[in-house]
Design a protein around this motif. Structure first.
Motif, PDB file in Angstrom:
ATOM      1  N   ARG A  60       0.835  -1.213   0.000  1.00 49.88           N
ATOM      2  CA  ARG A  60       0.000   0.000   0.000  1.00 49.88           C
ATOM      3  C   ARG A  60       0.860   1.250   0.000  1.00 49.88           C
ATOM      4  NH1 ARG A  60      -5.280  -0.799   3.175  1.00 49.88           N
ATOM      5  NH2 ARG A  60      -5.535  -3.045   3.046  1.00 49.88           N
ATOM      6  N   VAL A  61       0.340   2.302  -0.599  1.00 47.82           N
ATOM      7  CA  VAL A  61       0.964   3.623  -0.509  1.00 47.82           C
ATOM      8  C   VAL A  61       0.240   4.402   0.581  1.00 47.82           C
ATOM      9  CG1 VAL A  61       1.398   5.803  -1.708  1.00 47.82           C
ATOM     10  CG2 VAL A  61       1.670   3.627  -2.930  1.00 47.82           C
ATOM     11  N   LEU A  62       1.002   4.809   1.594  1.00 42.08           N
ATOM     12  CA  LEU A  62       0.463   5.615   2.692  1.00 42.08           C
ATOM     13  C   LEU A  62       1.562   6.609   3.077  1.00 42.08           C
ATOM     14  CD1 LEU A  62      -1.130   2.938   5.096  1.00 42.08           C
ATOM     15  CD2 LEU A  62      -2.357   4.723   3.845  1.00 42.08           C
ATOM     16  N   SER A  63       1.223   7.848   3.208  1.00 40.21           N
ATOM     17  CA  SER A  63       2.252   8.847   3.475  1.00 40.21           C
ATOM     18  C   SER A  63       2.075   9.450   4.863  1.00 40.21           C
ATOM     19  CB  SER A  63       2.163   9.951   2.418  1.00 40.21           C
ATOM     20  OG  SER A  63       2.920  11.066   2.821  1.00 40.21           O
ATOM     21  N   ALA A  64       3.183   9.524   5.599  1.00 39.16           N
ATOM     22  CA  ALA A  64       3.137  10.088   6.953  1.00 39.16           C
ATOM     23  C   ALA A  64       2.805  11.575   6.931  1.00 39.16           C
ATOM     24  CB  ALA A  64       4.468   9.862   7.654  1.00 39.16           C
ATOM     25  N   HIS A  65       3.125  12.256   5.831  1.00 35.11           N
ATOM     26  CA  HIS A  65       2.829  13.697   5.818  1.00 35.11           C
ATOM     27  C   HIS A  65       1.643  14.056   4.929  1.00 35.11           C
ATOM     28  CE1 HIS A  65       5.747  13.130   2.528  1.00 35.11           C
ATOM     29  NE2 HIS A  65       5.227  14.190   1.957  1.00 35.11           N
ATOM     30  N   ARG A  66       1.381  13.255   3.872  1.00 29.24           N
ATOM     31  CA  ARG A  66       0.245  13.588   3.000  1.00 29.24           C
ATOM     32  C   ARG A  66      -1.051  12.980   3.501  1.00 29.24           C
ATOM     33  NH1 ARG A  66       3.997  13.668  -2.014  1.00 29.24           N
ATOM     34  NH2 ARG A  66       4.426  11.507  -1.522  1.00 29.24           N
ATOM     35  N   THR A  67      -0.958  11.776   4.091  1.00 28.84           N
ATOM     36  CA  THR A  67      -2.178  11.090   4.568  1.00 28.84           C
ATOM     37  C   THR A  67      -1.961  10.560   5.993  1.00 28.84           C
ATOM     38  OG1 THR A  67      -1.467   8.993   3.554  1.00 28.84           O
ATOM     39  CG2 THR A  67      -2.871  10.422   2.218  1.00 28.84           C
ATOM     40  N   PRO A  68      -1.657  11.461   6.942  1.00 30.20           N
ATOM     41  CA  PRO A  68      -1.323  10.989   8.302  1.00 30.20           C
ATOM     42  C   PRO A  68      -2.472  10.260   8.990  1.00 30.20           C
ATOM     43  CG  PRO A  68      -1.538  13.389   8.238  1.00 30.20           C
ATOM     44  CD  PRO A  68      -1.571  12.924   6.822  1.00 30.20           C
ATOM     45  N   ALA A  69      -3.692  10.683   8.748  1.00 32.52           N
ATOM     46  CA  ALA A  69      -4.829  10.018   9.413  1.00 32.52           C
ATOM     47  C   ALA A  69      -4.986   8.594   8.890  1.00 32.52           C
ATOM     48  CB  ALA A  69      -6.105  10.816   9.185  1.00 32.52           C
ATOM     49  N   ALA A  70      -4.768   8.413   7.594  1.00 36.80           N
ATOM     50  CA  ALA A  70      -4.872   7.056   7.020  1.00 36.80           C
ATOM     51  C   ALA A  70      -3.766   6.159   7.557  1.00 36.80           C
ATOM     52  CB  ALA A  70      -4.806   7.136   5.498  1.00 36.80           C
ATOM     53  N   VAL A  71      -2.586   6.726   7.762  1.00 40.24           N
ATOM     54  CA  VAL A  71      -1.479   5.947   8.347  1.00 40.24           C
ATOM     55  C   VAL A  71      -1.870   5.488   9.750  1.00 40.24           C
ATOM     56  CG1 VAL A  71       0.886   6.088   9.241  1.00 40.24           C
ATOM     57  CG2 VAL A  71       0.338   7.057   6.986  1.00 40.24           C
ATOM     58  N   ALA A  72      -2.382   6.410  10.543  1.00 40.88           N
ATOM     59  CA  ALA A  72      -2.766   6.072  11.926  1.00 40.88           C
ATOM     60  C   ALA A  72      -3.879   5.040  11.942  1.00 40.88           C
ATOM     61  CB  ALA A  72      -3.183   7.339  12.671  1.00 40.88           C
ATOM     62  N   ASP A  73      -4.862   5.216  11.074  1.00 44.94           N
ATOM     63  CA  ASP A  73      -5.986   4.264  11.033  1.00 44.94           C
ATOM     64  C   ASP A  73      -5.492   2.870  10.655  1.00 44.94           C
ATOM     65  OD1 ASP A  73      -7.705   6.285  11.637  1.00 44.94           O
ATOM     66  OD2 ASP A  73      -8.535   6.498   9.611  1.00 44.94           O
ATOM     67  N   PHE A  74      -4.652   2.807   9.637  1.00 38.42           N
ATOM     68  CA  PHE A  74      -4.181   1.504   9.165  1.00 38.42           C
ATOM     69  C   PHE A  74      -3.323   0.824  10.234  1.00 38.42           C
ATOM     70  CE2 PHE A  74      -1.149  -1.326   7.170  1.00 38.42           C
ATOM     71  CZ  PHE A  74      -1.989  -2.135   6.423  1.00 38.42           C
ATOM     72  N   ALA A  75      -2.371   1.570  10.782  1.00 39.74           N
ATOM     73  CA  ALA A  75      -1.429   0.957  11.730  1.00 39.74           C
ATOM     74  C   ALA A  75      -2.138   0.535  13.018  1.00 39.74           C
ATOM     75  CB  ALA A  75      -0.292   1.934  12.033  1.00 39.74           C
ATOM     76  N   SER A  76      -3.075   1.348  13.482  1.00 45.66           N
ATOM     77  CA  SER A  76      -3.725   1.013  14.755  1.00 45.66           C
ATOM     78  C   SER A  76      -4.656  -0.196  14.611  1.00 45.66           C
ATOM     79  CB  SER A  76      -4.467   2.223  15.325  1.00 45.66           C
ATOM     80  OG  SER A  76      -5.429   2.662  14.403  1.00 45.66           O
ATOM     81  N   ALA A  77      -5.098  -0.478  13.390  1.00 47.51           N
ATOM     82  CA  ALA A  77      -5.978  -1.635  13.160  1.00 47.51           C
ATOM     83  C   ALA A  77      -5.222  -2.852  12.638  1.00 47.51           C
ATOM     84  CB  ALA A  77      -7.064  -1.251  12.150  1.00 47.51           C
ATOM     85  N   ALA A  78      -3.899  -2.729  12.483  1.00 44.89           N
ATOM     86  CA  ALA A  78      -3.141  -3.776  11.786  1.00 44.89           C
ATOM     87  C   ALA A  78      -3.184  -5.117  12.524  1.00 44.89           C
ATOM     88  CB  ALA A  78      -1.695  -3.329  11.574  1.00 44.89           C
ATOM     89  N   ARG A  79      -2.992  -5.108  13.829  1.00 45.70           N
ATOM     90  CA  ARG A  79      -2.980  -6.386  14.557  1.00 45.70           C
ATOM     91  C   ARG A  79      -4.337  -7.076  14.440  1.00 45.70           C
ATOM     92  NH1 ARG A  79       0.190  -8.719  18.441  1.00 45.70           N
ATOM     93  NH2 ARG A  79       1.417  -6.842  18.793  1.00 45.70           N
ATOM     94  N   ALA A  80      -5.384  -6.334  14.667  1.00 41.20           N
ATOM     95  CA  ALA A  80      -6.733  -6.919  14.554  1.00 41.20           C
ATOM     96  C   ALA A  80      -7.015  -7.364  13.125  1.00 41.20           C
ATOM     97  CB  ALA A  80      -7.778  -5.908  15.013  1.00 41.20           C
ATOM     98  N   GLY A  81      -6.355  -6.727  12.166  1.00 39.01           N
ATOM     99  CA  GLY A  81      -6.563  -7.074  10.764  1.00 39.01           C
ATOM    100  C   GLY A  81      -5.767  -8.282  10.305  1.00 39.01           C
ATOM    101  N   GLY A  82      -5.033  -8.914  11.211  1.00 40.38           N
ATOM    102  CA  GLY A  82      -4.334 -10.159  10.876  1.00 40.38           C
ATOM    103  C   GLY A  82      -2.905  -9.971  10.388  1.00 40.38           C
ATOM    104  N   TYR A  83      -2.413  -8.754  10.422  1.00 43.41           N
ATOM    105  CA  TYR A  83      -1.015  -8.538  10.026  1.00 43.41           C
ATOM    106  C   TYR A  83      -0.100  -9.009  11.157  1.00 43.41           C
ATOM    107  CZ  TYR A  83      -2.991  -5.618   6.375  1.00 43.41           C
ATOM    108  OH  TYR A  83      -3.710  -5.168   5.298  1.00 43.41           O
ATOM    109  N   VAL A  84       1.091  -9.475  10.764  1.00 42.77           N
ATOM    110  CA  VAL A  84       2.052  -9.922  11.778  1.00 42.77           C
ATOM    111  C   VAL A  84       3.260  -9.001  11.853  1.00 42.77           C
ATOM    112  CG1 VAL A  84       1.350 -12.338  11.740  1.00 42.77           C
ATOM    113  CG2 VAL A  84       3.083 -11.547  10.129  1.00 42.77           C
ATOM    114  N   ALA A  85       3.476  -8.176  10.855  1.00 44.22           N
ATOM    115  CA  ALA A  85       4.596  -7.231  10.847  1.00 44.22           C
ATOM    116  C   ALA A  85       4.325  -6.205   9.761  1.00 44.22           C
ATOM    117  CB  ALA A  85       5.912  -7.951  10.574  1.00 44.22           C
TER     118      ALA A  85
END
Ligand code: RP5
Length: 179
Positions: A60-85
Protein backbone atom coordinates in the motif's frame (compact mmCIF):
# COMPACT_ATOMS: atom_id res chain seq x y z
CA UNK A 1 39.20 -7.85 0.54
CA UNK A 2 37.14 -7.16 -2.56
CA UNK A 3 33.37 -7.15 -2.17
CA UNK A 4 31.48 -10.34 -3.03
CA UNK A 5 30.23 -9.73 -6.59
CA UNK A 6 27.42 -12.25 -6.29
CA UNK A 7 24.00 -10.72 -5.91
CA UNK A 8 21.69 -12.07 -3.24
CA UNK A 9 19.38 -14.62 -4.83
CA UNK A 10 16.41 -12.95 -6.43
CA UNK A 11 12.94 -14.20 -5.73
CA UNK A 12 12.44 -17.28 -7.92
CA UNK A 13 9.09 -17.88 -9.51
CA UNK A 14 8.16 -20.84 -7.31
CA UNK A 15 7.60 -20.06 -3.65
CA UNK A 16 9.99 -21.90 -1.30
CA UNK A 17 7.18 -22.48 1.18
CA UNK A 18 3.81 -22.57 -0.57
CA UNK A 19 1.32 -21.17 1.91
CA UNK A 20 -1.11 -23.98 1.22
CA UNK A 21 1.44 -26.65 2.11
CA UNK A 22 1.84 -25.48 5.67
CA UNK A 23 -0.99 -27.43 7.22
CA UNK A 24 -2.82 -25.56 9.91
CA UNK A 25 -1.25 -22.23 8.99
CA UNK A 26 -3.18 -19.48 7.34
CA UNK A 27 -0.96 -17.34 5.14
CA UNK A 28 0.48 -14.66 7.37
CA UNK A 29 -0.05 -11.14 6.22
CA UNK A 30 2.73 -8.58 6.17
CA UNK A 31 2.03 -4.96 5.23
CA UNK A 32 4.49 -3.38 2.82
CA UNK A 33 3.92 0.34 3.03
CA UNK A 34 5.59 3.12 1.11
CA UNK A 35 5.28 6.87 1.16
CA UNK A 36 4.85 7.43 -2.56
CA UNK A 37 3.95 5.48 -5.70
CA UNK A 38 7.43 6.52 -6.84
CA UNK A 39 8.88 4.22 -4.15
CA UNK A 40 7.38 1.14 -5.81
CA UNK A 41 10.43 -0.07 -7.68
CA UNK A 42 12.72 0.22 -4.68
CA UNK A 43 10.23 -1.55 -2.43
CA UNK A 44 9.33 -4.34 -4.88
CA UNK A 45 11.93 -6.79 -3.48
CA UNK A 46 10.10 -6.76 -0.13
CA UNK A 47 6.86 -8.23 -1.47
CA UNK A 48 8.67 -10.58 -3.86
CA UNK A 49 10.78 -11.98 -1.03
CA UNK A 50 7.87 -12.35 1.39
CA UNK A 51 5.91 -14.21 -1.28
CA UNK A 52 8.89 -16.43 -2.03
CA UNK A 53 8.64 -17.62 1.56
CA UNK A 54 4.89 -18.16 1.34
CA UNK A 55 3.90 -15.03 3.23
CA UNK A 56 1.18 -12.70 2.08
CA UNK A 57 2.36 -9.19 1.18
CA UNK A 58 -0.21 -6.40 1.26
CA UNK A 59 1.39 -3.50 -0.60
CA UNK A 60 0.00 0.00 0.00
CA UNK A 61 0.96 3.62 -0.51
CA UNK A 62 0.46 5.61 2.69
CA UNK A 63 2.25 8.85 3.47
CA UNK A 64 3.14 10.09 6.95
CA UNK A 65 2.83 13.70 5.82
CA UNK A 66 0.25 13.59 3.00
CA UNK A 67 -2.18 11.09 4.57
CA UNK A 68 -1.32 10.99 8.30
CA UNK A 69 -4.83 10.02 9.41
CA UNK A 70 -4.87 7.06 7.02
CA UNK A 71 -1.48 5.95 8.35
CA UNK A 72 -2.77 6.07 11.93
CA UNK A 73 -5.99 4.26 11.03
CA UNK A 74 -4.18 1.50 9.16
CA UNK A 75 -1.43 0.96 11.73
CA UNK A 76 -3.73 1.01 14.76
CA UNK A 77 -5.98 -1.64 13.16
CA UNK A 78 -3.14 -3.78 11.79
CA UNK A 79 -2.98 -6.39 14.56
CA UNK A 80 -6.73 -6.92 14.55
CA UNK A 81 -6.56 -7.07 10.76
CA UNK A 82 -4.33 -10.16 10.88
CA UNK A 83 -1.01 -8.54 10.03
CA UNK A 84 2.05 -9.92 11.78
CA UNK A 85 4.60 -7.23 10.85
CA UNK A 86 4.87 -4.04 8.84
CA UNK A 87 7.62 -2.99 6.45
CA UNK A 88 7.71 0.74 5.79
CA UNK A 89 9.77 2.40 3.08
CA UNK A 90 10.09 6.13 2.69
CA UNK A 91 12.56 8.68 1.44
CA UNK A 92 13.73 12.13 2.53
CA UNK A 93 12.55 13.14 6.04
CA UNK A 94 11.13 9.65 6.33
CA UNK A 95 8.57 9.54 9.12
CA UNK A 96 6.46 6.65 7.86
CA UNK A 97 8.04 3.83 9.87
CA UNK A 98 8.06 5.83 13.09
CA UNK A 99 4.49 7.04 12.60
CA UNK A 100 3.38 3.45 12.03
CA UNK A 101 5.36 2.11 15.00
CA UNK A 102 3.71 4.70 17.22
CA UNK A 103 0.32 3.17 16.44
CA UNK A 104 1.03 -0.57 16.80
CA UNK A 105 2.95 -3.04 18.92
CA UNK A 106 3.57 -5.26 15.88
CA UNK A 107 7.18 -5.35 14.67
CA UNK A 108 7.98 -2.52 12.26
CA UNK A 109 10.90 -2.69 9.85
CA UNK A 110 11.94 0.59 8.23
CA UNK A 111 13.53 0.90 4.81
CA UNK A 112 15.19 4.27 4.21
CA UNK A 113 14.95 5.06 0.52
CA UNK A 114 17.46 6.84 -1.69
CA UNK A 115 16.60 10.03 -3.53
CA UNK A 116 16.35 13.74 -2.92
CA UNK A 117 19.23 16.10 -2.19
CA UNK A 118 20.77 13.81 0.45
CA UNK A 119 20.12 10.58 -1.45
CA UNK A 120 18.85 8.50 1.44
CA UNK A 121 21.14 9.60 4.26
CA UNK A 122 18.32 11.83 5.49
CA UNK A 123 15.87 8.91 5.37
CA UNK A 124 18.38 6.62 7.08
CA UNK A 125 18.80 8.96 10.03
CA UNK A 126 15.07 9.71 10.23
CA UNK A 127 14.21 6.01 10.27
CA UNK A 128 16.96 4.58 12.43
CA UNK A 129 17.12 7.27 15.10
CA UNK A 130 13.84 6.48 16.83
CA UNK A 131 13.59 7.72 20.39
CA UNK A 132 13.48 5.15 23.17
CA UNK A 133 10.29 3.17 23.57
CA UNK A 134 9.07 2.98 19.97
CA UNK A 135 11.51 0.81 18.02
CA UNK A 136 11.88 0.62 14.26
CA UNK A 137 14.24 -2.12 13.03
CA UNK A 138 16.05 -0.28 10.26
CA UNK A 139 17.77 -1.89 7.29
CA UNK A 140 20.17 -0.35 4.79
CA UNK A 141 19.22 2.39 2.35
CA UNK A 142 17.06 0.67 -0.30
CA UNK A 143 17.28 -2.54 1.73
CA UNK A 144 13.75 -3.77 1.02
CA UNK A 145 14.91 -7.33 0.39
CA UNK A 146 16.62 -7.50 3.77
CA UNK A 147 13.55 -6.02 5.43
CA UNK A 148 11.55 -8.98 4.17
CA UNK A 149 14.23 -11.45 5.24
CA UNK A 150 14.21 -9.94 8.72
CA UNK A 151 10.45 -10.45 8.96
CA UNK A 152 10.87 -14.03 7.72
CA UNK A 153 13.55 -14.62 10.37
CA UNK A 154 11.29 -13.25 13.11
CA UNK A 155 8.43 -15.51 12.05
CA UNK A 156 10.78 -18.47 11.66
CA UNK A 157 11.39 -18.42 15.42
CA UNK A 158 8.07 -20.21 15.80
CA UNK A 159 7.89 -21.99 12.45
CA UNK A 160 10.26 -24.82 11.57
CA UNK A 161 9.32 -24.98 7.90
CA UNK A 162 10.01 -21.28 7.50
CA UNK A 163 13.33 -21.71 9.33
CA UNK A 164 14.22 -24.55 6.93
CA UNK A 165 13.34 -22.36 3.94
CA UNK A 166 15.60 -19.65 5.30
CA UNK A 167 18.44 -22.17 5.61
CA UNK A 168 17.83 -23.20 1.98
CA UNK A 169 17.97 -19.56 0.93
CA UNK A 170 21.33 -19.13 2.68
CA UNK A 171 22.68 -22.28 1.04
CA UNK A 172 21.51 -21.04 -2.36
CA UNK A 173 23.24 -17.73 -1.73
CA UNK A 174 26.49 -19.52 -0.89
CA UNK A 175 26.41 -21.80 -3.92
CA UNK A 176 29.05 -21.12 -6.58
CA UNK A 177 27.81 -19.03 -9.49
CA UNK A 178 28.06 -20.83 -12.86
CA UNK A 179 30.82 -19.31 -15.06
C1 RP5 B 1 8.47 10.34 0.76
O1 RP5 B 1 8.98 11.38 0.03
C2 RP5 B 1 8.28 9.21 -0.17
O2 RP5 B 1 8.54 8.02 0.51
C3 RP5 B 1 9.26 9.43 -1.28
O3 RP5 B 1 10.39 8.60 -1.16
C4 RP5 B 1 9.63 10.89 -1.10
C5 RP5 B 1 9.23 11.73 -2.27
O4 RP5 B 1 7.92 11.40 -2.66
P1 RP5 B 1 7.12 12.25 -3.74
O5 RP5 B 1 6.77 13.54 -3.07
O6 RP5 B 1 8.07 12.44 -4.90
O7 RP5 B 1 5.91 11.42 -4.09
O8 RP5 B 1 7.24 10.66 1.32
Amino acid sequence: MSPDPRPAPAAPAAPAVPAASRAGHRPRRVAVLMGSPRDGEKMAPAAATLERFGLEADVRVLSAHRTPAAVADFASAARAGGYVALICGAGMAAHLAGAVAAQTTLPVVGVPLSGGALNGVDALYATVQMPKGIPVATVAIDGALNAALLVVAMLAVGDESLAAALEDYRREMAAPTPA
